[in-house]
Scaffold this motif. Sequence first.
Motif, mmCIF file in Angstrom:
data_model
loop_
_atom_site.group_PDB
_atom_site.id
_atom_site.type_symbol
_atom_site.label_atom_id
_atom_site.label_comp_id
_atom_site.label_asym_id
_atom_site.label_seq_id
_atom_site.Cartn_x
_atom_site.Cartn_y
_atom_site.Cartn_z
ATOM 1 N N ILE A 1 55.906 -108.130 63.585
ATOM 2 C CA ILE A 1 55.346 -107.505 61.997
ATOM 3 C C ILE A 1 54.297 -106.892 62.231
ATOM 4 N N VAL A 2 53.059 -107.357 62.451
ATOM 5 C CA VAL A 2 51.957 -106.056 62.401
ATOM 6 C C VAL A 2 52.187 -104.623 63.574
ATOM 7 N N LYS A 3 53.466 -105.239 64.411
ATOM 8 C CA LYS A 3 53.265 -103.792 65.171
ATOM 9 C C LYS A 3 54.234 -102.619 63.865
ATOM 10 N N ASP A 4 55.273 -103.202 63.754
ATOM 11 C CA ASP A 4 55.503 -102.623 62.881
ATOM 12 C C ASP A 4 55.475 -102.349 61.939
ATOM 13 N N ILE A 5 54.431 -102.395 61.002
ATOM 14 C CA ILE A 5 53.722 -101.816 59.873
ATOM 15 C C ILE A 5 52.674 -101.056 60.075
ATOM 16 N N LEU A 6 51.988 -101.471 61.611
ATOM 17 C CA LEU A 6 50.949 -99.885 62.321
ATOM 18 C C LEU A 6 52.088 -98.832 62.657
ATOM 19 N N THR A 7 52.914 -99.492 63.093
ATOM 20 C CA THR A 7 53.735 -98.064 63.555
ATOM 21 C C THR A 7 54.420 -97.612 62.032
ATOM 22 N N ALA A 8 54.133 -97.786 61.153
ATOM 23 C CA ALA A 8 55.292 -96.905 60.413
ATOM 24 C C ALA A 8 53.908 -96.557 59.562
ATOM 25 N N SER A 9 53.295 -96.707 59.545
ATOM 26 C CA SER A 9 51.883 -96.501 58.802
ATOM 27 C C SER A 9 50.355 -96.144 58.792
ATOM 28 N N GLY A 10 50.776 -96.350 60.654
ATOM 29 C CA GLY A 10 49.448 -96.373 61.464
ATOM 30 C C GLY A 10 47.940 -97.200 60.515
ATOM 31 N N MET A 11 46.645 -97.035 60.800
ATOM 32 C CA MET A 11 45.968 -97.513 61.427
ATOM 33 C C MET A 11 45.282 -97.886 59.644
ATOM 34 N N SER A 12 46.446 -96.628 58.969
ATOM 35 C CA SER A 12 45.634 -96.852 57.788
ATOM 36 C C SER A 12 46.123 -97.866 56.751
ATOM 37 N N ALA A 13 46.981 -98.589 57.283
ATOM 38 C CA ALA A 13 47.802 -100.316 56.814
ATOM 39 C C ALA A 13 46.780 -101.284 57.240
ATOM 40 N N LEU A 14 46.141 -101.229 57.741
ATOM 41 C CA LEU A 14 44.885 -102.340 57.788
ATOM 42 C C LEU A 14 44.071 -102.221 56.873
ATOM 43 N N PRO A 15 43.224 -103.271 56.631
ATOM 44 C CA PRO A 15 44.111 -104.902 56.752
ATOM 45 C C PRO A 15 45.623 -105.609 56.284
ATOM 46 N N VAL A 16 45.690 -106.246 57.338
ATOM 47 C CA VAL A 16 47.102 -106.638 57.427
ATOM 48 C C VAL A 16 47.088 -108.215 57.124
ATOM 49 N N LEU A 17 47.180 -108.881 56.061
ATOM 50 C CA LEU A 17 47.003 -109.721 55.709
ATOM 51 C C LEU A 17 48.040 -110.847 55.966
ATOM 52 N N VAL A 18 48.282 -111.959 57.141
ATOM 53 C CA VAL A 18 49.761 -112.627 57.644
ATOM 54 C C VAL A 18 49.327 -114.059 57.220
ATOM 55 N N VAL A 19 50.547 -114.840 56.596
ATOM 56 C CA VAL A 19 49.812 -116.175 56.015
ATOM 57 C C VAL A 19 51.135 -116.879 55.994
ATOM 58 N N ASN A 20 51.326 -118.025 57.488
ATOM 59 C CA ASN A 20 52.725 -118.716 57.893
ATOM 60 C C ASN A 20 53.361 -117.963 58.732
ATOM 61 N N ASN A 21 53.136 -116.864 58.994
ATOM 62 C CA ASN A 21 54.090 -115.808 59.849
ATOM 63 C C ASN A 21 54.697 -114.787 59.084
ATOM 64 N N LYS A 22 54.038 -114.453 57.707
ATOM 65 C CA LYS A 22 54.922 -113.078 56.656
ATOM 66 C C LYS A 22 54.043 -112.997 56.360
ATOM 67 N N VAL A 23 53.948 -111.314 56.270
ATOM 68 C CA VAL A 23 53.064 -109.969 55.551
ATOM 69 C C VAL A 23 53.147 -110.293 54.194
ATOM 70 N N TYR A 24 51.426 -110.657 54.033
ATOM 71 C CA TYR A 24 50.874 -110.670 52.347
ATOM 72 C C TYR A 24 50.734 -110.282 51.687
ATOM 73 N N LYS A 25 50.272 -109.411 53.047
ATOM 74 C CA LYS A 25 49.504 -108.195 51.693
ATOM 75 C C LYS A 25 49.137 -107.315 53.371
ATOM 76 N N TYR A 26 49.465 -105.725 52.663
ATOM 77 C CA TYR A 26 48.283 -105.139 53.373
ATOM 78 C C TYR A 26 47.824 -103.683 52.686
ATOM 79 N N GLY A 27 46.933 -102.772 53.962
ATOM 80 C CA GLY A 27 46.708 -102.145 53.654
ATOM 81 C C GLY A 27 44.949 -102.159 52.066
ATOM 82 N N SER A 28 45.175 -101.991 51.093
ATOM 83 C CA SER A 28 43.974 -101.531 50.288
ATOM 84 C C SER A 28 43.888 -103.166 49.543
ATOM 85 N N PHE A 29 43.744 -104.113 49.424
ATOM 86 C CA PHE A 29 43.706 -105.068 48.747
ATOM 87 C C PHE A 29 42.127 -105.865 48.008
ATOM 88 N N SER A 30 42.445 -106.379 46.980
ATOM 89 C CA SER A 30 41.019 -107.338 46.948
ATOM 90 C C SER A 30 41.358 -108.457 48.285
#
Length: 110
Positions: A61-90
């Motif tokens: 799931i993290v690889k898919d986000i990075l493939t689609a959006s590149g490094m600008s997708a970071l940070p990525v917060l994954v909770v219980n194996n599901k993407v919770y937030k990514y990119g710019s967030f508090s």
Amino acid sequence: MIKINYFYSPEKESEINLEIWKSFIDSGEEGQRIYKEYNNDTYEIQLNEVTEVEQGGLSAIVKDILTASGMSALPVLVVNNKVYKYGSFSLIDAVEDVLDIGFSIQVEEE
């Protein structure tokens, strides 16, 4: 158990965000005991540095986000194996929501 994985770029990550995670990790067994007493649950936090060069061991799931959006997708917060937030967030808001706690920080001005 709440499993939290935080994927970030060491070159771009804010020092404050890393201090937030460090406070949870440094609380150790005592922090876990208090959290379990009030929330009847436990948590596990894993921090993962991601660079343009080193991206081995990432979940699909993290690889898919990075493939689609590149490094600008970071940070990525994954909770219980599901993407919770990514990119710019508090991060504070996200941690409060995920762990159902109140959280405040103090920053010294230089």
